[in-house]
Motif scaffolding. Sequence first.
Motif, PDB file in Angstrom:
ATOM      1  N   GLY A  60       0.819  -1.210   0.000  1.00  0.00           N
ATOM      2  CA  GLY A  60       0.000   0.000   0.000  1.00  0.00           C
ATOM      3  C   GLY A  60       0.851   1.258   0.000  1.00  0.00           C
ATOM      4  N   LEU A  61       1.883   1.295   0.833  1.00  0.00           N
ATOM      5  CA  LEU A  61       2.772   2.464   0.883  1.00  0.00           C
ATOM      6  C   LEU A  61       3.569   2.607  -0.410  1.00  0.00           C
ATOM      7  N   LEU A  62       4.019   1.488  -0.949  1.00  0.00           N
ATOM      8  CA  LEU A  62       4.784   1.553  -2.197  1.00  0.00           C
ATOM      9  C   LEU A  62       3.911   2.071  -3.339  1.00  0.00           C
ATOM     10  N   LEU A  63       2.674   1.634  -3.407  1.00  0.00           N
ATOM     11  CA  LEU A  63       1.763   2.098  -4.452  1.00  0.00           C
ATOM     12  C   LEU A  63       1.375   3.561  -4.242  1.00  0.00           C
ATOM     13  N   TYR A  64       1.207   3.963  -3.000  1.00  0.00           N
ATOM     14  CA  TYR A  64       0.904   5.369  -2.705  1.00  0.00           C
ATOM     15  C   TYR A  64       2.068   6.259  -3.161  1.00  0.00           C
ATOM     16  N   ARG A  65       3.275   5.827  -2.850  1.00  0.00           N
ATOM     17  CA  ARG A  65       4.461   6.574  -3.288  1.00  0.00           C
ATOM     18  C   ARG A  65       4.547   6.613  -4.808  1.00  0.00           C
ATOM     19  N   ALA A  66       4.237   5.488  -5.463  1.00  0.00           N
ATOM     20  CA  ALA A  66       4.275   5.440  -6.925  1.00  0.00           C
ATOM     21  C   ALA A  66       3.221   6.367  -7.528  1.00  0.00           C
ATOM     22  N   GLY A  67       2.052   6.449  -6.886  1.00  0.00           N
ATOM     23  CA  GLY A  67       1.012   7.347  -7.368  1.00  0.00           C
ATOM     24  C   GLY A  67       1.426   8.801  -7.291  1.00  0.00           C
ATOM     25  N   ARG A  68       2.080   9.171  -6.230  1.00  0.00           N
ATOM     26  CA  ARG A  68       2.545  10.558  -6.108  1.00  0.00           C
ATOM     27  C   ARG A  68       3.604  10.867  -7.162  1.00  0.00           C
ATOM     28  N   ARG A  69       4.495   9.916  -7.397  1.00  0.00           N
ATOM     29  CA  ARG A  69       5.522  10.130  -8.427  1.00  0.00           C
ATOM     30  C   ARG A  69       4.888  10.226  -9.818  1.00  0.00           C
ATOM     31  N   LEU A  70       3.850   9.430 -10.046  1.00  0.00           N
ATOM     32  CA  LEU A  70       3.151   9.472 -11.329  1.00  0.00           C
ATOM     33  C   LEU A  70       2.531  10.853 -11.556  1.00  0.00           C
ATOM     34  N   ALA A  71       1.928  11.417 -10.514  1.00  0.00           N
ATOM     35  CA  ALA A  71       1.306  12.741 -10.644  1.00  0.00           C
ATOM     36  C   ALA A  71       2.333  13.821 -10.930  1.00  0.00           C
ATOM     37  N   ARG A  72       3.543  13.649 -10.410  1.00  0.00           N
ATOM     38  CA  ARG A  72       4.597  14.653 -10.674  1.00  0.00           C
ATOM     39  C   ARG A  72       5.149  14.539 -12.087  1.00  0.00           C
ATOM     40  N   ASN A  73       5.140  13.324 -12.630  1.00  0.00           N
ATOM     41  CA  ASN A  73       5.772  13.098 -13.937  1.00  0.00           C
ATOM     42  C   ASN A  73       4.818  13.209 -15.120  1.00  0.00           C
ATOM     43  N   CYS A  74       3.516  13.306 -14.854  1.00  0.00           N
ATOM     44  CA  CYS A  74       2.539  13.355 -15.945  1.00  0.00           C
ATOM     45  C   CYS A  74       1.729  14.647 -15.878  1.00  0.00           C
ATOM     46  N   ASP A  75       1.166  15.001 -16.999  1.00  0.00           N
ATOM     47  CA  ASP A  75       0.335  16.194 -17.078  1.00  0.00           C
ATOM     48  C   ASP A  75      -1.098  15.818 -16.724  1.00  0.00           C
ATOM     49  N   LEU A  76      -1.529  16.187 -15.507  1.00  0.00           N
ATOM     50  CA  LEU A  76      -2.880  15.893 -15.028  1.00  0.00           C
ATOM     51  C   LEU A  76      -3.511  17.217 -14.597  1.00  0.00           C
ATOM     52  N   PRO A  77      -4.103  17.942 -15.531  1.00  0.00           N
ATOM     53  CA  PRO A  77      -4.571  19.295 -15.228  1.00  0.00           C
ATOM     54  C   PRO A  77      -5.787  19.355 -14.311  1.00  0.00           C
ATOM     55  N   ARG A  78      -6.653  18.349 -14.304  1.00  0.00           N
ATOM     56  CA  ARG A  78      -7.892  18.401 -13.532  1.00  0.00           C
ATOM     57  C   ARG A  78      -7.973  17.231 -12.552  1.00  0.00           C
ATOM     58  N   LEU A  79      -8.707  17.446 -11.459  1.00  0.00           N
ATOM     59  CA  LEU A  79      -8.854  16.408 -10.447  1.00  0.00           C
ATOM     60  C   LEU A  79      -9.582  15.179 -10.994  1.00  0.00           C
ATOM     61  N   ARG A  80     -10.429  15.358 -11.990  1.00  0.00           N
ATOM     62  CA  ARG A  80     -11.148  14.209 -12.536  1.00  0.00           C
ATOM     63  C   ARG A  80     -10.219  13.226 -13.253  1.00  0.00           C
ATOM     64  N   HIS A  81      -8.972  13.655 -13.544  1.00  0.00           N
ATOM     65  CA  HIS A  81      -8.012  12.765 -14.184  1.00  0.00           C
ATOM     66  C   HIS A  81      -7.402  11.758 -13.206  1.00  0.00           C
ATOM     67  N   VAL A  82      -7.758  11.908 -11.917  1.00  0.00           N
ATOM     68  CA  VAL A  82      -7.271  10.944 -10.921  1.00  0.00           C
ATOM     69  C   VAL A  82      -7.735   9.540 -11.277  1.00  0.00           C
ATOM     70  N   PHE A  83      -8.965   9.408 -11.769  1.00  0.00           N
ATOM     71  CA  PHE A  83      -9.509   8.096 -12.123  1.00  0.00           C
ATOM     72  C   PHE A  83      -8.660   7.435 -13.206  1.00  0.00           C
ATOM     73  N   ARG A  84      -8.325   8.180 -14.244  1.00  0.00           N
ATOM     74  CA  ARG A  84      -7.505   7.622 -15.322  1.00  0.00           C
ATOM     75  C   ARG A  84      -6.119   7.246 -14.816  1.00  0.00           C
ATOM     76  N   ALA A  85      -5.539   8.090 -13.972  1.00  0.00           N
ATOM     77  CA  ALA A  85      -4.209   7.799 -13.440  1.00  0.00           C
ATOM     78  C   ALA A  85      -4.228   6.536 -12.580  1.00  0.00           C
ATOM     79  N   ALA A  86      -5.280   6.374 -11.755  1.00  0.00           N
ATOM     80  CA  ALA A  86      -5.390   5.172 -10.929  1.00  0.00           C
ATOM     81  C   ALA A  86      -5.514   3.925 -11.802  1.00  0.00           C
ATOM     82  N   LEU A  87      -6.281   4.016 -12.887  1.00  0.00           N
ATOM     83  CA  LEU A  87      -6.394   2.888 -13.810  1.00  0.00           C
ATOM     84  C   LEU A  87      -5.057   2.577 -14.473  1.00  0.00           C
ATOM     85  N   ALA A  88      -4.277   3.616 -14.767  1.00  0.00           N
ATOM     86  CA  ALA A  88      -2.982   3.412 -15.424  1.00  0.00           C
ATOM     87  C   ALA A  88      -2.034   2.606 -14.554  1.00  0.00           C
TER      88      ALA A  88
END
Length: 406
Positions: free
Chosen positions: A81-109
């Motif tokens: 869980g912690l490793l995936l949480y850390r990976a999610g934060r890194r993903l948000a920093r490395n990708c262009d996610l302009p809106r909060l609704r893009h969280v769903f797509r990022a989680a699926l990725a």
Amino acid sequence: MRPLYTAGGLAAASSAGLGLAVLMTLTVAGWVAAPHGAFGEDVGEVLRAAVQAWLVGHLVGFGIPGGDVAMLPLGLVVLPGLLLYRAGRRLARNCDLPRLRHVFRAALAVAGPYAAIAGTLALIGQTEAVRPSMLQALVAGFCLAFGAGGAGVLVQMLRDKGIAKRRLLELMPDRPRSLLVGTLSSTGTLLATGVVLFGVALAADLGDAVATTRDLAPGLVGGVLLLLIQLLYAPNAVVFGMAYAVGPGFSVGAGTIVAPTGVSVGALPTFPMLAALPDNGPAPVLSLAALAVPFAAGGLGGVLTQRSAPAVVSEAAPLWGFVCGVTTGLACAALSAAAGGPMGAERLAAVGPSSWQVGLITALEVGLAAAITAWVANWRYYRLHASEAGERAAAPGGGRAPAGGG
């Protein structure tokens, strides 16, 4: 900026790889400290055992000759869980996610590749004696990655945009927000009671736990691993304590029961933390005070449900209070199902609380108390507002201003 799905695949692979590396280190340490028969003589079998431990960390059950093993340490979920949480934060920093609704797509990725990795490892971990469930691996891997990875993405996006986390509740519709607050408060109160019951019981019989550890003579490395295993199973024990407070209690084998109605257990495995179990006979008198906690939890949940979204119609307040009890029951049933399960064949085929009994009784106890307190809180809320409105109307200049003429 990396493409979203490419970055999600890399995040999933890195999380799985790091988790597997940690568990492989612990498995090798256990292989060195324990008789090799416990893990096998071949290093390949040791590595396969690490893969199986990784799957256990995702609550993936497995079959053994004559039975199944599904009571797995809830504490081990913290690592992936912690490793995936850390990976999610890194993903948000490395990708262009302009809106909060893009969280769903990022989680699926993240969740899609992670589920594929989990399914592949379930195939790799297959042996004649141990057969991990591939279906559970796919589902558990996807759910954990979607939840923990998505949470990491959301937190990082909120930080980057300067949005306070508490504003998420403000963005939710009133009724779902009120039920969420009420359910979390009621469930948290019940779990806190489980912590107290387990802690007090273990402290009272700490001498027996120490004596059991000495009888096992695990050595230095083995002792550290034994302590670690008990810490990982501590969340299971907390859920067991919660089930005791609700009323149904739990079993530690077929034909056994540990509940406020009485205690009946037979021969137990040699495991130090089992010293916390009470002796056969009537339940400890002091522990019976915990039976009042579900009603207190319902009272708290009902008040918070009403405070988050007051009901316009007074008859609706107890209804939503009872719904808070139902959602709390569903949450407790899910926790009971995750914490218990078979530990093998024959006598150990039934260990832990009954999820449907815990869920049903929790819904009734918490729901009844929440319905009453929500109705009272809602009545007081509108009575107070009516009183304040009357005072403003009676005050000088408190009436309607006359229409101005020109």
